[in-house]
Design an enzyme around this catalytic site. Structure first.
Site, short mmCIF file in Angstrom:
data_model
loop_
_atom_site.label_atom_id
_atom_site.label_comp_id
_atom_site.label_asym_id
_atom_site.label_seq_id
_atom_site.Cartn_x
_atom_site.Cartn_y
_atom_site.Cartn_z
N LYS A 129 0.91 -1.20 0.06
CA LYS A 129 0.18 0.10 0.07
C LYS A 129 0.82 1.39 0.15
O LYS A 129 1.92 1.32 0.73
CB LYS A 129 -0.73 -0.08 1.20
CG LYS A 129 -2.05 1.13 1.42
CD LYS A 129 -2.49 0.84 2.74
CE LYS A 129 -3.75 1.86 2.90
NZ LYS A 129 -4.59 1.59 4.05
N SER A 204 -9.38 1.37 3.12
CA SER A 204 -8.57 2.20 2.48
C SER A 204 -7.31 1.43 1.55
O SER A 204 -6.66 1.92 0.63
CB SER A 204 -7.97 3.22 3.13
OG SER A 204 -6.80 2.59 4.23
N SER A 228 -9.54 -1.18 6.90
CA SER A 228 -9.15 -0.78 5.69
C SER A 228 -8.20 -1.88 5.23
O SER A 228 -8.03 -1.97 4.00
CB SER A 228 -7.89 0.34 5.88
OG SER A 228 -8.70 1.43 5.97
#
Lengths: 548, 548
Positions: A129, A204, A228
């Protein structure tokens, strides 16, 4: 003179496009909503590359460790597939195949010379990420104002994964602010779901969800402060681990609201199987992360904890609680069926499954929402406004500009309420154990009220975020897919409240047909070994031990 | 109509005086400065009672577990000796021998019936700082405004100690606010050192230090957010453990600044030996505190960690760092000699001891002082002002009224700085290990710049508080006593700064002659097993395995 935000974005998009070699460029994007079969059909990947990328990480590291596979070939295969993923799903914020292949080559040379792997992840590409700092690359985290910041230092997780032999090749997209369970920012726009571009990939860590779901990555590393890791796992039919705080290193990561410690964001893996989750966790722990990051607890992998669950499997079975509604928002019919499927499957296989009454989840959700906004959203709007870019519409419910900051004594009051609530929840857990006369091994629950959601419809974070407030360990297990033939819309539903009405109204059997459905398995704090072992059993019984 | 604060105090003092039975009342207080020999000389205690109270907790629980001793007799002996302690040292805020003896009787009946102890602390009296809530008793914590508040619920630590078989009989005094390393409040005044009434007993767990130092208690439980377990241990020639946060339960304790989580206060034992520290820790852990208090890490006693140290003792020796000055304030000559004594003793016994350079301790001390005052001291002055009582003068340096509260983003910035600093400190530790080519087992350092201090002279908390900021495990080991014959005052000393000058000026060889001198043994976070084992070895080599 500072450039205009639109120019910064145009520049970034151009730079990003250039990272994809011409021979990996898709000339005509497919018209279908689903691109999940594209790698197999498009001819970009060789049969060998398809085999590699369709494998498990556990198998790959075993073959890399014997020299049966070369890191270069494995890395090349994943770089190609990730390049396709990005072109189809818009999931990467940084892509660096050249650096990855150079790193892979070095590892192959190491193996050649030393006749052994450098570490437990020798040669394995890992997808990150865009909160993880990798030396030499840009971390924008979806903020235009952060573009152009190239890292000179690395996140501790990256350092340790590198020591364990991992190869880095991509940093994936996130929503602006990170505080949304869909993935959209002004820099590259929206990331979509490989199974249907009309569905969200979650957020996310949505870029991870999309990339790993497409098998452009085999292990993706995300973060979770309110769902997330778990929501992208659920929306992409993947496994995801939200460890409790203090198990995995987080030092030197980029983040929104850096220094906020009332509820901690945590790092964790997103994969196609529980053994791959375990591979990631054991590999990181073998590097003794507590000697690098002060927030990591010196807790090596506890095989004895996993073995306790395994021994229950062979005698007496597991004892599990479950709930399908937290009292705030009723899940859509596919999710209710998902929970029911898990419960009935477990019961059929001899496990003891009892109803669990969610304890004051409304209180928990209000408390954590207040924590997210406790600085009056100063931090996130500072970074949004620094470039002049607009805020994405998705954050308006959770993060409003110019609201009142919490005062220090108000914060302490919130923190005390949080602790008291956690202690009360543990008391409920013990009460249940006293009633049952045995350990309650975990709780099965929805992770979202919906299957992979249509864009801009994610409204209720509470199934995920209440667990963050408790800091319980949670593993997402993929269950099934929404099915318009059985998941009828509720007629004349009387909503519990306005939000519940809005969420329930969003359900459309046609639009959601085929969308991934998941549950989360919730264990007490720092119960990663046990909770993963339970998730593995649940996945096996459902026939989802390794997902496509 | 609310009573005046002076009346509330008078009432409390009268109630407290009544808790001491007539036959335990001292008619004429001794004139000597030291009362450490009073129990043996005064005739209040029988030979058997002296033997019991001069024992170790480890011996007592062994005899209680076989029925060789009865809890009633042990409890009675400690109640008597604590009654003397309170009359001589002014160390109790609550004293309840009747309830204790009733509890002891029940435990004796349990033993009679079941022929086995109820738990690892069966029948052992444990002394508690007045932050621990015990059902039916008052927790004032030195605030006049809290007088009259009788607890209807218990601290988790109390619940678990009770399950383990402990008996409660006294709650000891603390300084107003808890944020001072001397023990003085408006309710009962000042608690003094049993070795010399002109010296402080330390603080904030000073009532524990005095009571256990006098052997009115065998294991005392204190709390530490900036030295409050360690300083009283040091000033009373005792062992004290400041565990890292998350090892021992703290839920449902009374506290100043409740809900403040930037630096956590922790619970820990004060004893006469390391085996007694270990008895306490293993007993609490055996009750699985993590199932009751969400902040406790599921980390049972790790015998293998202790064994690693033991095996180093029998081959190759320990590797230890040391410093005698943190760069902010130079300790008094007795403390410098104390560190030197430990270092030379260890070297003489084959251990490897190397200098450690304290890393930015000035930064650490400034940061933690800011944290203590981050709510503008609103919380403590609310509780002081609620009754109209005046603030004790000792808090004026640390806690000033009406200063600016930190803003939420300022707090996050402080928290981020704290984390970064901790991570940097770990890097220094690793660097040293790389240099040495082996593990750095612990660091030896002063815990205060002075031996047991004269009243109202405690100015510098940094030796203790920097370790709280790092959340390292620390064990205080008693070393020696100040000696006017060898600890000469430094002539023409050039202070490092104004504070250093003030501290050094306070030294007076005559006034400090005989005052206890200690060091702390600092291990990495959550290294209780290893650090206690090292402390045990240091204590043994010094000839202080069990202190008087």
């Amino acid at each position: 003179m500072p450039e205009k935000w639109e120019e910064l974005i145009a520049d970034k998009r151009a730079r990003l496009a250039k990272t994809i070699p011409a021979e990996w460029k898709i000339q005509t994007l497919p018209a279908e909503d689903s691109v999940i079969d594209y790698p197999a059909k498009s001819g970009f990947l060789s049969a060998k590359e398809l085999e590699i990328t369709n494998s498990t990480a556990t198998d790959l590291v075993a073959k890399l460790a014997t020299g049966e596979l070369k890191s270069y070939d494995v890395t090349l295969a994943f770089c190609k597939r990730a390049a396709l993923a990005h072109q189809l799903l818009n999931c990467a914020l940084e892509f660096f195949p050249d650096a990855a292949l150079a790193q892979a080559k070095e590892l192959d040379e190491y193996f050649e010379k030393n006749k052994k792997p450098i570490g437990p992840l020798h040669g394995l590409p890992i997808s990150l990420k865009d909160q993880f700092r990798v030396k030499g690359f840009e971390t924008s985290m979806g903020y235009v104002s952060w573009l152009g910041k190239y890292d000179t230092d690395e996140s501790i997780m990256v350092t340790l994964l590198r020591k364990a032999g991992a190869v880095f090749y991509v940093k994936t997209s996130v929503p602006q602010t990170l505080m949304v369970c869909e993935t959209v920012n002004n820099i590259i726009g929206r990331t979509v779901n490989p199974r249907n571009k009309n569905w969200s990939c979650g957020g996310s860590s949505g870029g991870e969800g999309a990339n790993v779901g497409f098998r452009g990555g085999i292990i993706g590393v995300g973060t979770d402060i309110g769902g997330s890791i778990r929501v992208p796992s659920a929306f992409n039919f993947l496994y995801g681990l939200r460890p409790s705080h203090g198990r995995m290193p987080y030092a030197k990561m980029a983040n929104s609201m850096e220094g906020q410690e009332t509820v901690h964001s945590v790092c964790g893996p997103i994969t196609h199987s529980v053994p791959d989750l375990k591979l990631f966790v054991t590999s990181v722990l073998s590097e003794e992360p507590w000697k690098y990051d002060s927030k990591v607890i010196p807790l090596p992998w506890r095989q004895n904890e996993e073995d306790i669950i395994k021994s229950k499997l062979s005698s007496g079975g597991l004892t599990l609680g479950f709930y399908n509604c937290d009292g705030n928002v009723l899940p859509h019919p596919p999710i209710l069926r998902g929970v029911e499927t898990v419960v009935s499957t477990l019961k059929k296989n001899g496990h003891n499954v009892v109803p669990w009454t969610p304890y004051k989840h409304d209180f928990a959700v209000d408390l954590i929402n207040g924590i997210y906004a406790s600085d009056g959203c100063t931090d996130v709007y500072r970074d949004i406004n620094a470039s002049g870019e607009p805020a994405i519409p998705n954050i308006k419910d959770l993060l409003q500009p110019n609201i009142k900051k919490a005062d220090m004594n108000e914060l302490w009051d919130v923190q005390l309420k949080k602790w008291n609530y956690q202690v009360e929840y543990l008391a409920k857990w013990r009460e249940m154990e006293e009633q049952l006369g045995k350990e309650l091994d975990a709780i099965i629950a929805p992770i979202t009220p919906t299957a992979a959601i249509r864009h801009n419809q994610f409204r209720y974070y509470g199934y995920a975020s209440a667990i963050n407030l408790l800091d319980f360990t949670s593993v997402v297990v993929p269950v099934t897919f929404a099915d318009k033939a059985v998941d009828a819309k509720k007629e004349n539903y009387k909503p519990l409240n306005e939000l519940d009405g809005l969420v329930q109204a969003e359900y459309d059997p046609e639009a959601y047909h085929g969308a991934p459905v998941a549950v989360q398995i919730i264990g007490r704090r720092l119960s990663e070994e046990r909770t993963m072992a339970i998730a593995e059993e649940v996945g096996k019984l459902l026939g989802n031990a390794v997902t496509p």
